[in-house]
Design a protein around this motif. Sequence first.
Motif, PDB file in Angstrom:
ATOM      1  N   ALA A 145       0.812  -1.221   0.000  1.00 41.60           N
ATOM      2  CA  ALA A 145       0.000   0.000   0.000  1.00 41.60           C
ATOM      3  C   ALA A 145       0.843   1.268   0.000  1.00 41.60           C
ATOM      4  CB  ALA A 145      -0.937  -0.007   1.208  1.00 41.60           C
ATOM      5  N   ASN A 146       2.124   1.166   0.295  1.00 43.02           N
ATOM      6  CA  ASN A 146       3.002   2.335   0.364  1.00 43.02           C
ATOM      7  C   ASN A 146       4.081   2.314  -0.707  1.00 43.02           C
ATOM      8  OD1 ASN A 146       1.716   3.312   2.776  1.00 43.02           O
ATOM      9  ND2 ASN A 146       2.717   1.626   3.838  1.00 43.02           N
ATOM     10  N   CYS A 147       3.749   1.873  -1.911  1.00 40.09           N
ATOM     11  CA  CYS A 147       4.779   1.720  -2.944  1.00 40.09           C
ATOM     12  C   CYS A 147       5.254   3.053  -3.517  1.00 40.09           C
ATOM     13  CB  CYS A 147       4.304   0.794  -4.054  1.00 40.09           C
ATOM     14  SG  CYS A 147       2.862   1.376  -4.932  1.00 40.09           S
ATOM     15  N   GLY A 148       4.540   4.131  -3.304  1.00 42.88           N
ATOM     16  CA  GLY A 148       5.016   5.447  -3.708  1.00 42.88           C
ATOM     17  C   GLY A 148       4.563   5.886  -5.083  1.00 42.88           C
ATOM     18  N   CYS A 149       4.564   7.198  -5.274  1.00 43.53           N
ATOM     19  CA  CYS A 149       4.060   7.805  -6.507  1.00 43.53           C
ATOM     20  C   CYS A 149       4.873   7.467  -7.744  1.00 43.53           C
ATOM     21  CB  CYS A 149       3.984   9.316  -6.343  1.00 43.53           C
ATOM     22  SG  CYS A 149       2.611   9.858  -5.303  1.00 43.53           S
ATOM     23  N   SER A 150       6.092   7.002  -7.590  1.00 41.43           N
ATOM     24  CA  SER A 150       6.871   6.656  -8.780  1.00 41.43           C
ATOM     25  C   SER A 150       6.345   5.378  -9.435  1.00 41.43           C
ATOM     26  CB  SER A 150       8.352   6.496  -8.425  1.00 41.43           C
ATOM     27  OG  SER A 150       8.515   5.433  -7.507  1.00 41.43           O
ATOM     28  N   ASN A 151       5.497   4.621  -8.727  1.00 42.24           N
ATOM     29  CA  ASN A 151       4.979   3.378  -9.273  1.00 42.24           C
ATOM     30  C   ASN A 151       3.465   3.280  -9.346  1.00 42.24           C
ATOM     31  OD1 ASN A 151       7.343   1.711  -9.878  1.00 42.24           O
ATOM     32  ND2 ASN A 151       7.780   2.039  -7.721  1.00 42.24           N
TER      33      ASN A 151
END
Length: 180
Positions: A145-151
């Motif tokens: 859930a916290n993979c980040g905006c780059s992905n």
Amino acid sequence: MLVLVIITLSSILAVTAHPYLERRSGHQFTLTNKCGNNVQPVIADTRCGYSPRCGDAAAYSGPQPRVLGPGQSQTVTINSDWVGRIFVQNGRCGSKGESCTLTEYNLDTGNQFTPQAYDISNIQGFTQSIQLGANGCDTVTCTNANCGCSNAYPVGDLSGCGNDSPVRACGAGDIAFNGT
């Protein structure tokens, strides 16, 4: 080939789009279940709804994919100018993937200078890991859930990460998509 890998604790679903198809014939997506349990892939239109494209976007006109058992595959044709989502129905997803991790597509977006666009979205909830890529283009992976905006679009982030950074573009027209 476009490959989408959807992974839950017990499932993997790969989606592959066949290369070099004529725009009139649509995009071929092969759905493959690489897990030990059944999965129910869903194809949902989002034109005139979640997408700003409306008048020139085609609806998906084929049947929904069948439940795929372990190791099974199915190929479906999706209209050339389609705007929509593909997700795995896990019993808590809405009809357009609400409350679930999903992949979003804005295909054949206009002319030879306009790219195909695709992304992973967890905005309405994270339910499984996904990897989505296209030949010669970025591959994006989200495993939590916290993979980040780059992905991917994060859970609850209606800002689009401030700049829509999760969206990937991959050339115009009939791109040879493949996955990793």
